[in-house]
Structure formats: C-alpha cells, structure tokens
Design an enzyme around this catalytic site. Structure first.
Site, short mmCIF file in Angstrom:
data_model
loop_
_atom_site.label_atom_id
_atom_site.label_comp_id
_atom_site.label_asym_id
_atom_site.label_seq_id
_atom_site.Cartn_x
_atom_site.Cartn_y
_atom_site.Cartn_z
N ARG A 321 7.81 20.91 -27.53
CA ARG A 321 7.02 20.43 -28.67
C ARG A 321 7.85 20.14 -29.94
NH1 ARG A 321 3.21 22.31 -30.93
NH2 ARG A 321 1.78 20.59 -30.74
N TYR A 325 7.58 16.22 -30.58
CA TYR A 325 6.63 15.79 -31.63
C TYR A 325 7.09 16.18 -33.03
CZ TYR A 325 3.60 16.15 -27.48
OH TYR A 325 3.08 16.06 -26.23
N CYS A 352 22.44 19.94 -23.97
CA CYS A 352 23.47 19.05 -24.53
C CYS A 352 22.85 17.82 -25.17
CB CYS A 352 24.45 18.68 -23.43
SG CYS A 352 25.38 20.14 -22.95
N1 LLP Z 1 -9.41 16.33 -22.49
C1 LLP Z 1 -8.58 15.30 -22.25
C2 LLP Z 1 -9.09 14.12 -21.55
C3 LLP Z 1 -7.24 15.35 -22.68
O1 LLP Z 1 -6.43 14.32 -22.47
C4 LLP Z 1 -6.78 16.51 -23.37
C5 LLP Z 1 -5.40 16.60 -23.83
C6 LLP Z 1 -7.68 17.58 -23.56
C7 LLP Z 1 -8.99 17.44 -23.12
C8 LLP Z 1 -7.29 18.85 -24.24
O2 LLP Z 1 -6.86 18.68 -25.55
P1 LLP Z 1 -6.62 19.99 -26.47
O3 LLP Z 1 -7.95 20.69 -26.65
O4 LLP Z 1 -5.64 20.87 -25.78
O5 LLP Z 1 -6.09 19.45 -27.73
N2 LLP Z 1 1.33 17.86 -25.30
C9 LLP Z 1 0.61 17.70 -26.53
C10 LLP Z 1 -0.86 17.63 -26.33
C11 LLP Z 1 -1.30 16.56 -25.36
C12 LLP Z 1 -2.76 16.63 -25.01
C13 LLP Z 1 -3.12 15.72 -23.93
N3 LLP Z 1 -4.52 15.67 -23.63
C14 LLP Z 1 1.02 18.83 -27.49
O6 LLP Z 1 1.85 19.65 -27.14
O7 LLP Z 1 0.54 18.87 -28.62
#
Ligand code: LLP
Length: 417
Positions: A321, A325, A352
């Site tokens: 992360r 990001y 690296c």
């Molecule tokens: N539903 C769908 C269709 C999604 O694509 C996602 C997340 C969620 C629910 C859940 O979202 P949450 O409640 O966790 O925000 N890797 C990124 C976050 C990517 C989220 C992708 N989709 C990070 O580390 O911030």
C-alpha cells in the site's frame, strides 16, 4: 496515542506495543518476522459494529465480507460464524470461501474482464454472478442455463476513494455497465433467458465521512435505476447492493467512519422508495479487517546515509500500500512506543527498488524514536489489503500470519512461496 484501542492495541507498562494484551516484541521473537498478526476480537467487533448500525434501521439486510481485503481461511471462518456473506472477485476466492464453510448461496461473484473459464467455473460451482458487462451476459449463455438468477453491476456515474486507483465509478472507469447501456443489458438478460434479481454498485474503496454525501447521492441514483428496471421487467428485484468502501483512519487527522449516518442513509432511502421489499446488501472489506492486523518487521539497519534510514526486513512484497498508493500507515517501534528522543527517518524496505519505502514519500521523513538494530517495527492497520496484495517479488516468501485471541496465539498461515 491516537491509534490506541482498549483491549486491542495498547501501550503496556513497559512502553511496549501490545496486541490483545500480547507483547508485540515477544510475538516477533517467537514467530519471526515479517509477521502479520490479526486480532480475532477486533475482527468480530468491527463486523458487529456494521451489523448493529443496520439492525437499527432495517430487518432485511445482509453483509457480504469483501474477502479480497484478507482471505486468510481463519479470518473467513470467524466471519462465517458471525453470519457474513461473501463478495468474491474470482472463482478461486469463491472456492476458498466454500472451503472455509460458506454455503454457495451466501457467495456472490463480482468480477471484471471475466473470462469464459471463470464463468464456467462459477456456473459449475453454483456461484451467483453479478454481471459487469454486456459481453459477459452473451458469453454466460454458453454455460448458464435458462432461468439462471443474475444481477447487474452498473456505474452510477460518480465515485469516491482514497486514491484514483480505488475509485470504481464515474468517467474513465472500467467497472460496471454505464447508464446509457443499462436498458440494453436488461433486454439482453431477458433474451438470454436469465432472471434479473438485483442491481449493484460499488463506487470505490477507502472513503471517509467527507464522502458519505457523494455515496448517498449514488444510493439515490441506484435506487432510481432499480425502479426503472423493475418497471421494465415487471417484477420486483430481490436485492439492491451498495458495495463496499467505508474507510478507516490511517493517521491522526482521519476521522472515524460514521457508520450510523451511512447505514441510516441507505435504509431510509430504500424504505421510502418502491424498492422497500428488496433486501439491502453491502460489501465492506477494509472496515472489518483493516485495523485488526499489524505487520511486524525487524529493524536491521539504522544508519545516516544521505538521509537517516531505518532498514527493515520486508518491502512492498510484504505490504504494497505505501509504495502502490502512497498510503500512510502509522509505524511504531515496539519496544519504545513513546519517547522524547525522536528523529526523522526514511523507513526503507529490503527490495531492490528506490520506491520501496514504508514512509510514504522519499522526501518526507517519518518521526520515530531512535531505534537500535534488532528492534521490532510495527506497521499498523495492515489487516486489509496487506497479505492479500503480498507477492514473492525478489524471490522472498510471503510472511507468516498469526491470529491472537483470548486463548492464545495460533499460526494461521506459514511463510509461503
Ligand atoms: N465490493 C467490490 C465490488 C469491490 O471491488 C471492493 C473493493 C469492495 C467491495 C470492498 O471495498 P472496501 O470495503 O474494502 O473498501 N487495494 C486497495 C483497495 C482496493 C479495493 C478493491 N475493491 C487498497 O489497499 O486500498
């Protein structure tokens, strides 16, 4: 400290970090580093908080845990016992959830750029499919029989998220069916002999109080679209799904997510619409597991280079992360949480690549107590999108994961390639 939570994350009498009462230094010593530590009680408490917020305003809702946030089988089992449903993004996630005890009826698949082989696996496993494109509807005909229940993910035209990569609705977004194509998608579903039972949106991930207004506007739009669909198909939709996205505070200035405003907003809008009989679904991931996980790393280098550097034994292969990001994660020197002797450091990973730093930005140093080599550094709020985004880049294994509960500590996944 702003991040202290009674019982979950505390500073003990020795000025050490404690996770559910366990000394983080002792955990690192016993289980090695890098190590993901999850607090079972915190996962349950977070899930319960969402459930209670909805219970106050609806008796017809379900919570799909977005397992992409953390798909450790033990985490899944905890939430299964709490009554969670599952949001799966690949057929493999659906299989992992079934292995963890979820009945197929509690799993919904929402994917994008979905292949024929994905569709075949899902249909063979009897997993409910939330459709993302017209192409998917046409190709699903090859595998799905007459009368297959499906739903549609649409793009409500505006989104929110902590970073442009995590905004999933609006212009220039690959997800879902745009408003202009929604009517054709509904026709195509009918022509294909499928049964449309729900409408879904997910506007993005990691938004906080300031974006609840935008979110509630999309709730209105989705309800409006669902009403039009109902009129067109001549029967009621069984559910309406508002996706995930509620954020958590990663730093002192972030505010707590206003769960009650969020839940009440959704429930009252649905209740006062023609969809009042539709079940409400939401899909939180981060909110449930984010602050329940801590990443422990060993500090192996403390040295003034061009800048003062703390080197640790993990990198963006362990927690992506910060590099991916620019996300801020609070960091704590576990054996010396509070100290007057602080200094600015670049906290550098062991990959690296110059971008492999945990301190967000190479130019901004992180104020930390001056540590000694061999000390343990905790990266907080690593329970969501931590291990699940880890890789074996630089040919290093993925870290071990342990679960802490009232009874003790358990390895829930070994170090793995
Ligand atoms: N539903 C769908 C269709 C999604 O694509 C996602 C997340 C969620 C629910 C859940 O979202 P949450 O409640 O966790 O925000 N890797 C990124 C976050 C990517 C989220 C992708 N989709 C990070 O580390 O911030």
């Amino acid at each position: 400290m702003w991040w202290e939570k009674k019982g979950h994350l505390e500073v003990n009498d020795e000025n050490h970090l404690a996770i559910l009462g366990r000394d983080a230094c002792a955990l690192a010593k016993e289980y090695g580093t890098p190590l993901y530590v999850y607090d079972k009680q915190r996962i349950i408490d977070n899930f319960s908080a969402i459930r209670s917020a909805f219970q106050k305003c609806s008796d017809n809702f379900r919570i799909h845990y977005a397992m992409k946030a953390n798909s450790n089988p033990e985490v899944l089992k905890i939430l299964c016992r709490e009554g969670a449903y599952i949001d799966a993004v690949s057929p493999y996630e659906a299989k992992i959830a079934m292995d963890a005890g979820y009945p197929r009826e509690k799993i919904m698949f929402t994917g994008t750029s979905v292949s024929d082989s994905d569709l075949k696996m899902l249909v063979d496993d009897g997993i409910f499919i939330n459709i993302d494109s017209l192409s998917q509807i046409k190709r699903l005909r090859k595998f799905g029989g007459e009368g297959l229940n499906v739903s549609l993910r649409w793009n409500p035209g505006m989104g929110a998220g902590h970073h442009s990569h995590t905004i999933t609705a609006g212009k220039y977004i690959k997800f879902g069916i745009p408003e202009s194509k929604l009517s054709s998608a509904v026709d195509l579903i009918k022509e294909s002999g499928f049964n449309l039972v729900g409408l879904h949106q997910h506007i993005g991930s990691g938004w906080l109080a300031d974006d609840v207004g935008v979110f509630l506007e999309t709730v209105d739009r989705t309800i409006g679209a669902a009403v039009k669909i109902q009129d067109k198909i001549g029967h009621d939709l069984e559910f309406i799904d508002f996706g995930g996205g509620p954020g958590i505070p990663y730093c002192a200035k972030d505010k707590e997510f206003p769960l009650d405003v969020y839940a009440k907003g959704i429930c009252s809008k649905v209740a006062s619409s023609p969809l009042r009989n539709a079940q409400i679904a939401v899909e939180p991931g981060r909110y449930i597991v984010g602050d329940a996980g801590v990443l422990l790393l060993e500090i192996n280098t403390v040295e003034d280079k061009n800048v003062p550097v703390i080197g640790v034994n993990g990198g963006f292969n362990t927690l992506a992360r910060p590099s991916f990001y620019g996300s801020y994660h609070e960091m704590v020197v576990c054996n010396c949480v509070a100290s007057k002797d602080e200094k600015g450091f670049m906290v550098a990973g062991n990959l690296c690549e110059s971008g492999d730093v945990f301190s967000v930005n190479r130019e901004i140093l992180r104020k930390l107590p001056v540590p000694s080599e061999g000390d343990v550094l905790a990266v907080l709020d690593a329970g969501a999108y931590g291990y699940s985004m880890a890789s074996t880049y630089n040919s290093r294994p993925k870290p071990r994961e342990v679960l802490v509960d009232g009874k003790g500590v358990r390895v829930v996944r070994e170090e793995a390639w």
